[in-house]
Design a protein around this motif. Structure first.
Motif, PDB file in Angstrom:
ATOM      1  N   ALA A 124       0.841  -1.203   0.000  1.00  0.00           N
ATOM      2  CA  ALA A 124       0.000   0.000   0.000  1.00  0.00           C
ATOM      3  C   ALA A 124       0.873   1.248   0.000  1.00  0.00           C
ATOM      4  N   ALA A 125       1.943   1.245   0.802  1.00  0.00           N
ATOM      5  CA  ALA A 125       2.852   2.400   0.844  1.00  0.00           C
ATOM      6  C   ALA A 125       3.557   2.593  -0.495  1.00  0.00           C
ATOM      7  N   ALA A 126       3.919   1.505  -1.138  1.00  0.00           N
ATOM      8  CA  ALA A 126       4.570   1.617  -2.450  1.00  0.00           C
ATOM      9  C   ALA A 126       3.591   2.114  -3.511  1.00  0.00           C
ATOM     10  N   ALA A 127       2.320   1.734  -3.389  1.00  0.00           N
ATOM     11  CA  ALA A 127       1.315   2.132  -4.376  1.00  0.00           C
ATOM     12  C   ALA A 127       0.834   3.562  -4.172  1.00  0.00           C
ATOM     13  N   ALA A 128       0.866   4.032  -2.933  1.00  0.00           N
ATOM     14  CA  ALA A 128       0.356   5.385  -2.641  1.00  0.00           C
ATOM     15  C   ALA A 128       1.323   6.134  -1.731  1.00  0.00           C
ATOM     16  N   PRO A 129       2.541   6.400  -2.219  1.00  0.00           N
ATOM     17  CA  PRO A 129       3.541   7.030  -1.349  1.00  0.00           C
ATOM     18  C   PRO A 129       3.249   8.488  -0.986  1.00  0.00           C
ATOM     19  N   ARG A 130       2.288   9.110  -1.636  1.00  0.00           N
ATOM     20  CA  ARG A 130       1.946  10.494  -1.310  1.00  0.00           C
ATOM     21  C   ARG A 130       0.658  10.584  -0.506  1.00  0.00           C
ATOM     22  N   ASN A 131       0.103   9.448  -0.110  1.00  0.00           N
ATOM     23  CA  ASN A 131      -1.117   9.429   0.694  1.00  0.00           C
ATOM     24  C   ASN A 131      -0.726   9.384   2.171  1.00  0.00           C
ATOM     25  N   LYS A 132      -1.036  10.459   2.877  1.00  0.00           N
ATOM     26  CA  LYS A 132      -0.611  10.584   4.271  1.00  0.00           C
ATOM     27  C   LYS A 132      -1.192   9.481   5.153  1.00  0.00           C
ATOM     28  N   THR A 133      -2.449   9.107   4.922  1.00  0.00           N
ATOM     29  CA  THR A 133      -3.086   8.069   5.734  1.00  0.00           C
ATOM     30  C   THR A 133      -2.423   6.716   5.511  1.00  0.00           C
ATOM     31  N   VAL A 134      -2.149   6.377   4.275  1.00  0.00           N
ATOM     32  CA  VAL A 134      -1.493   5.105   3.956  1.00  0.00           C
ATOM     33  C   VAL A 134      -0.100   5.064   4.575  1.00  0.00           C
ATOM     34  N   MET A 135       0.632   6.146   4.460  1.00  0.00           N
ATOM     35  CA  MET A 135       1.987   6.183   5.017  1.00  0.00           C
ATOM     36  C   MET A 135       1.974   6.141   6.541  1.00  0.00           C
ATOM     37  N   ALA A 136       0.980   6.783   7.162  1.00  0.00           N
ATOM     38  CA  ALA A 136       0.858   6.722   8.625  1.00  0.00           C
ATOM     39  C   ALA A 136       0.516   5.302   9.067  1.00  0.00           C
ATOM     40  N   HIS A 137      -0.340   4.631   8.323  1.00  0.00           N
ATOM     41  CA  HIS A 137      -0.674   3.237   8.644  1.00  0.00           C
ATOM     42  C   HIS A 137       0.562   2.348   8.522  1.00  0.00           C
ATOM     43  N   ASN A 138       1.315   2.521   7.450  1.00  0.00           N
ATOM     44  CA  ASN A 138       2.542   1.742   7.260  1.00  0.00           C
ATOM     45  C   ASN A 138       3.523   1.989   8.405  1.00  0.00           C
ATOM     46  N   ALA A 139       3.673   3.244   8.803  1.00  0.00           N
ATOM     47  CA  ALA A 139       4.558   3.564   9.927  1.00  0.00           C
ATOM     48  C   ALA A 139       4.070   2.912  11.211  1.00  0.00           C
ATOM     49  N   ALA A 140       2.767   2.981  11.467  1.00  0.00           N
ATOM     50  CA  ALA A 140       2.209   2.394  12.689  1.00  0.00           C
ATOM     51  C   ALA A 140       2.434   0.886  12.730  1.00  0.00           C
ATOM     52  N   VAL A 141       2.247   0.216  11.606  1.00  0.00           N
ATOM     53  CA  VAL A 141       2.482  -1.233  11.543  1.00  0.00           C
ATOM     54  C   VAL A 141       3.930  -1.553  11.898  1.00  0.00           C
ATOM     55  N   HIS A 142       4.868  -0.767  11.381  1.00  0.00           N
ATOM     56  CA  HIS A 142       6.277  -1.050  11.634  1.00  0.00           C
ATOM     57  C   HIS A 142       6.719  -0.646  13.040  1.00  0.00           C
ATOM     58  N   VAL A 143       6.113   0.374  13.618  1.00  0.00           N
ATOM     59  CA  VAL A 143       6.394   0.713  15.014  1.00  0.00           C
ATOM     60  C   VAL A 143       5.879  -0.402  15.926  1.00  0.00           C
ATOM     61  N   LEU A 144       4.673  -0.898  15.646  1.00  0.00           N
ATOM     62  CA  LEU A 144       4.133  -2.008  16.441  1.00  0.00           C
ATOM     63  C   LEU A 144       4.983  -3.268  16.277  1.00  0.00           C
ATOM     64  N   GLU A 145       5.492  -3.501  15.071  1.00  0.00           N
ATOM     65  CA  GLU A 145       6.402  -4.637  14.858  1.00  0.00           C
ATOM     66  C   GLU A 145       7.641  -4.495  15.734  1.00  0.00           C
ATOM     67  N   ALA A 146       8.232  -3.296  15.757  1.00  0.00           N
ATOM     68  CA  ALA A 146       9.433  -3.078  16.566  1.00  0.00           C
ATOM     69  C   ALA A 146       9.139  -3.290  18.050  1.00  0.00           C
ATOM     70  N   LEU A 147       7.996  -2.805  18.516  1.00  0.00           N
ATOM     71  CA  LEU A 147       7.648  -2.988  19.928  1.00  0.00           C
ATOM     72  C   LEU A 147       7.395  -4.456  20.259  1.00  0.00           C
ATOM     73  N   ALA A 148       6.635  -5.139  19.415  1.00  0.00           N
ATOM     74  CA  ALA A 148       6.290  -6.539  19.686  1.00  0.00           C
ATOM     75  C   ALA A 148       7.519  -7.444  19.602  1.00  0.00           C
ATOM     76  N   LEU A 149       8.255  -7.344  18.504  1.00  0.00           N
ATOM     77  CA  LEU A 149       9.414  -8.224  18.349  1.00  0.00           C
ATOM     78  C   LEU A 149      10.556  -7.817  19.271  1.00  0.00           C
ATOM     79  N   GLY A 150      10.650  -6.522  19.577  1.00  0.00           N
ATOM     80  CA  GLY A 150      11.652  -6.071  20.534  1.00  0.00           C
ATOM     81  C   GLY A 150      11.395  -6.630  21.923  1.00  0.00           C
ATOM     82  N   SER A 151      10.145  -6.664  22.340  1.00  0.00           N
ATOM     83  CA  SER A 151       9.843  -7.235  23.658  1.00  0.00           C
ATOM     84  C   SER A 151      10.061  -8.746  23.652  1.00  0.00           C
ATOM     85  N   GLU A 152       9.736  -9.419  22.547  1.00  0.00           N
ATOM     86  CA  GLU A 152      10.015 -10.854  22.466  1.00  0.00           C
ATOM     87  C   GLU A 152      11.512 -11.121  22.591  1.00  0.00           C
ATOM     88  N   TYR A 153      12.306 -10.266  21.974  1.00  0.00           N
ATOM     89  CA  TYR A 153      13.761 -10.439  21.976  1.00  0.00           C
ATOM     90  C   TYR A 153      14.370 -10.051  23.321  1.00  0.00           C
TER      91      TYR A 153
END
Length: 115
Positions: free
Chosen positions: A48-77
């Protein structure tokens, strides 16, 4: 996509244990299907981010997914002792930072009138 296929293949569902940041998961079928779903959601957010790199909502969603990934996998580690690698965790955090900066700094396209 190969890790998703590997999670869902019959051989891995019955024989292979999880490794890396997912090493705390049991190698059962339900866990494999959920992990494959998580991986697929990462793929969808990046597509979605690659398809709509100028869409603020899509980019915010992509960022949120990756921040949650860092928090979840960071706590597992760091807290729960998953067998991930430190360098790979730093790449995950770097992705979260880069995608967050991209979402914050993006200038959205101007709205156009639809006829």
């Amino acid at each position: 996509l190969p890790p998703i296929y590997q999670c869902l293949s019959t051989t891995s569902a019955t024989q292979l244990a999880f490794d890396g940041f997912a090493s705390n998961l049991h190698p059962g079928g339900a866990e494999r299907r959920v992990w494959a779903l998580v991986l697929a959601l990462f793929v969808c957010s990046r597509c979605a981010a690659a398809a709509a790199p100028r869409n603020k909502t899509v980019m915010a969603h992509n960022a949120a997914v990756h921040v949650l990934e860092a928090l979840a996998l960071g706590s597992e580690y760091a807290i729960y002792g998953a067998a991930g690698e430190a360098l790979f965790f730093y790449v995950i955090v770097g992705n979260a930072v880069i995608f967050t900066l991209a979402a914050l700094l993006i200038k959205p396209l101007p709205l156009t009138k639809q006829e």
